[in-house]
Design an enzyme around this catalytic site. Structure first.
Site, short mmCIF file in Angstrom:
data_model
loop_
_atom_site.label_atom_id
_atom_site.label_comp_id
_atom_site.label_asym_id
_atom_site.label_seq_id
_atom_site.Cartn_x
_atom_site.Cartn_y
_atom_site.Cartn_z
N GLY A 1 0.63 5.46 1.23
CA GLY A 1 -0.11 6.57 1.83
C GLY A 1 0.54 7.89 1.49
N GLY B 1 0.84 -1.21 0.00
CA GLY B 1 0.00 0.00 0.00
C GLY B 1 0.86 1.24 0.00
CG ASP C 1 -6.61 10.02 9.28
OD1 ASP C 1 -7.61 10.48 8.68
OD2 ASP C 1 -5.58 9.64 8.69
CG PHE D 1 3.37 11.37 5.31
CD1 PHE D 1 4.12 12.53 5.17
CD2 PHE D 1 2.04 11.48 5.67
CE1 PHE D 1 3.56 13.76 5.39
CE2 PHE D 1 1.48 12.70 5.90
CZ PHE D 1 2.23 13.85 5.76
N GLY D 2 4.49 7.72 2.43
CA GLY D 2 5.42 6.65 2.08
C GLY D 2 4.69 5.35 1.80
CE LYS E 1 2.35 5.34 7.11
NZ LYS E 1 1.06 5.62 7.74
N1 LIG Z 1 -0.32 -3.11 8.97
C1 LIG Z 1 -0.74 -3.22 7.71
N2 LIG Z 1 -1.05 -4.42 7.20
C2 LIG Z 1 -1.49 -4.53 5.93
N3 LIG Z 1 -1.68 -3.49 5.10
C3 LIG Z 1 -1.40 -2.27 5.56
C4 LIG Z 1 -0.91 -2.06 6.87
N4 LIG Z 1 -0.74 -0.74 7.06
C5 LIG Z 1 -1.10 -0.15 5.91
N5 LIG Z 1 -1.49 -1.06 5.01
C6 LIG Z 1 -1.94 -0.79 3.64
O1 LIG Z 1 -1.23 0.30 3.13
C7 LIG Z 1 -2.13 1.34 2.75
C8 LIG Z 1 -1.49 2.67 3.00
O2 LIG Z 1 -1.37 2.87 4.37
P1 LIG Z 1 -0.86 4.22 4.97
O3 LIG Z 1 -1.12 4.20 6.42
O4 LIG Z 1 0.54 4.48 4.54
O5 LIG Z 1 -1.68 5.31 4.22
P2 LIG Z 1 -3.14 5.88 4.39
O6 LIG Z 1 -3.60 5.69 5.79
O7 LIG Z 1 -3.97 5.32 3.29
O8 LIG Z 1 -2.88 7.38 4.09
P3 LIG Z 1 -2.25 8.48 5.06
O9 LIG Z 1 -1.32 7.80 6.00
O10 LIG Z 1 -1.57 9.39 4.12
O11 LIG Z 1 -3.45 9.05 5.73
C9 LIG Z 1 -3.39 1.09 3.56
O12 LIG Z 1 -4.52 1.62 2.95
C10 LIG Z 1 -3.42 -0.42 3.65
O13 LIG Z 1 -4.02 -0.95 2.50
#
Ligand SMILES: Nc1ncnc2c1ncn2[C@@H]1O[C@H](COP(=O)(O)OP(=O)(O)OP(=O)(O)O)[C@@H](O)[C@H]1O
Length: 503
Positions: A320, A318, A436, A322-323, A340
């Protein structure tokens, strides 16, 4: 004839109104100007141990005269600090030069009507080159007593003019006064001053929420900081601007709390509601709870799972704001994790400080263990990135599920909602506000149960309070309030499931 006289009359009336308005406007402008340039009287407000007195002095104000006046009013010699109305201490005033600087700062701040001084019985170094030491404890330790500083009981005693606590209609933005022009800002360094004037309140029966004056929450926020906060709120991690506030300046050590973990990993406290109820704890109770949970988190984090020492980075799962998030494999234990990776673009001194602070915060968040919360394992900083390790959630996010299956059934929605609320209640019991909640942050395990992820946006409310006290950010104040009233979280949750309806 009749019509003409009527016209004259109405024209006269119009003219009179117009003149009156202009006159009023001009006198208002002049009054505003006169504050910095023409005014010879300086209104001074002094606060000592919760008492506020006001008096006038004629400019140019002599330091000795001010000291004498304060001595007359309070009956003893006291150390003086110049402060903003927000309570942020700018600089100690120990000489004529200091006083002139303080008055100059005050004159530039159009919103301040009086020179605010905080008094203390403690002595500051009289040499300007030897300012009080900065107080900058590492994050992760506990707040000291001066956190009660926004509770100010008032007493009427003879001498000076009694000043009721004013409700701040406008607030001085720290940014509106460039204290840096005068060297270091001593805002965190004089805790003792605040402590001496507020420890009294900490022990008092003063109840913020019950107070008719309503000193908490008591402000409309300034536009600049709320705008910044709102902008930064779009992203959840890391918030470079706010990260500084992960470094609580008023933490100290505090005794163990009475938290007990039950078999489900839930905590309970006798002092405050767990967040699932609607009762409003008093400010003091609220702080007691903060001390307890911070302690508890520290304790828990020591025994919680550790980040991997040798690991293999696998596919990206995934991305987001910030990375990227990668699946990774712990070569020592065989477990699968999510990592992450946050890229640090310009790693200067400031960023390093922030990264360190964040690492401390994540270390602490490891102490949050619950079946409805994605577990943090810790983090690691490399040359150009910060890697945060957490539990791998094989089912992906609810957002992806909603997109893939074009919505959720009512049963699934109900179950997810219940589980999210369980997670939130647990977070609230640790006085953490997520801020959030959205589909992308609700992750699924293979058996279809959900957990709340991404605490990049969440913070301890004590940090929020710190921020509130320093900058009065709208978002943070809102977070604190929401803990009392539990509204915003529920709202976020509703919005989160609106996605389902929209599909
Ligand atoms: N612990 C995890 N296990 C499995 N997938 C994950 C996990 N954490 C994040 N992801 C996947 O990675 C994606 C991006 O996560 P991330 O927290 O970086 O961004 P976001 O929450 O979508 O955006 P932002 O952090 O910018 O608000 C998530 O939507 C999810 O699908």
């Amino acid at each position: 004839m009749m019509a003409s006289s009527e016209l004259e009359t109405s024209e006269d009336v119009n003219k009179t109104i117009k003149d009156g308005l202009l006159k009023g406007l001009n006198s208002g402008i002049q009054r505003q100007r006169s504050k910095s340039y023409l005014q010879t009287d300086l209104k001074v407000k002094c606060e000592y141990k919760g008492e506020t007195r006001a008096f006038c002095m004629t400019k140019p104000v002599k330091y000795e005269e001010l000291v004498k006046k304060i001595c007359e009013i309070f009956g003893k010699q006291l150390s003086i600090c110049y402060t903003l109305r927000s309570g942020e201490i700018i600089t100690p005033v120990v000489s004529q030069t200091d006083l002139d600087k303080a008055i100059d700062l005050f004159d530039r701040n159009k919103k301040m009507k009086s020179l605010r001084l905080i008094l203390s019985s403690e002595q500051f170094p009289s040499n300007n080159n030897d300012p009080p030491k900065r107080y900058s404890p590492p994050p992760g330790c506990l707040p000291d007593e001066d956190t009660a500083k926004i509770c100010r009981p008032q007493h009427v005693t003879p001498g000076g003019e009694f000043i009721p606590e004013d409700l701040p209609s406008q607030q001085e933005s720290p940014s509106s006064v460039k204290s840096s022009e005068y060297g270091a800002s001593y805002k965190g360094s004089l805790n003792s001053v605040r402590t001496s004037s507020t420890s009294l309140m900490h022990n008092s029966d003063y109840r913020v929420l019950n107070s008719p004056a309503g000193t908490f929450p008591r402000t409309k926020t300034n536009n600049i900081s709320s705008e910044t906060a709102l902008n930064s709120a779009n992203r959840t991690f890391p918030r470079s601007k706010e990260t500084g506030s992960f470094m609580p300046s008023f933490y100290g050590d505090k005794s163990n709390g009475s938290f007990q973990r039950n078999q489900n990993g839930d905590t309970s406290s006798s002092t405050c509601s767990s967040g699932s109820g609607m009762s409003s704890p008093s400010f003091n109770e609220f702080y007691d709870k903060l001390y307890q949970v911070r302690n508890k988190m520290n304790e828990n984090s020591l025994s919680s799972p550790q980040p991997p020492r040798h690991f293999k980075k696998e596919i990206a799962i995934g991305e987001g704001g910030f990375g990227k998030v990668f699946k990774c494999y712990d070569q020592d234990t065989g477990r699968e994790l999510a990592m992450k990776e946050v890229k640090l673009c310009n790693k200067n001194k400031e960023t390093s400080k922030e990264v360190k602070a964040l690492m401390m915060e994540i270390k602490l968040l490891k102490g949050i263990e619950h079946q409805r919360i994605v577990q943090y394992f810790g983090c690691m900083a490399t040359e150009d990135s910060l890697c945060i390790f957490m539990e791998y959630m094989a089912g992906g996010s609810v957002r992806k599920e909603i997109i893939k299956y074009k919505g959720l059934s009512e049963n699934v929605t109900k179950r997810y909602t219940k589980q999210i609320l369980e997670g939130l209640a647990y977070l609230h019991s640790f006085v953490i506000v997520h801020r959030d909640i959205k589909g992308a942050n609700i992750l699924k395990d293979p058996s279809g149960n959900v957990k709340i992820a991404d605490f990049g946006a969440s913070k301890h409310v004590q940090v929020s309070l710190n921020y509130y006290l320093k900058k009065r950010s709208f978002i943070d104040v809102f977070s604190v309030i929401s803990l009392f009233f539990n509204r915003k979280i529920v709202l976020s949750l509703c919005l989160c499931f609106l996605e389902r309806i929209n599909k």
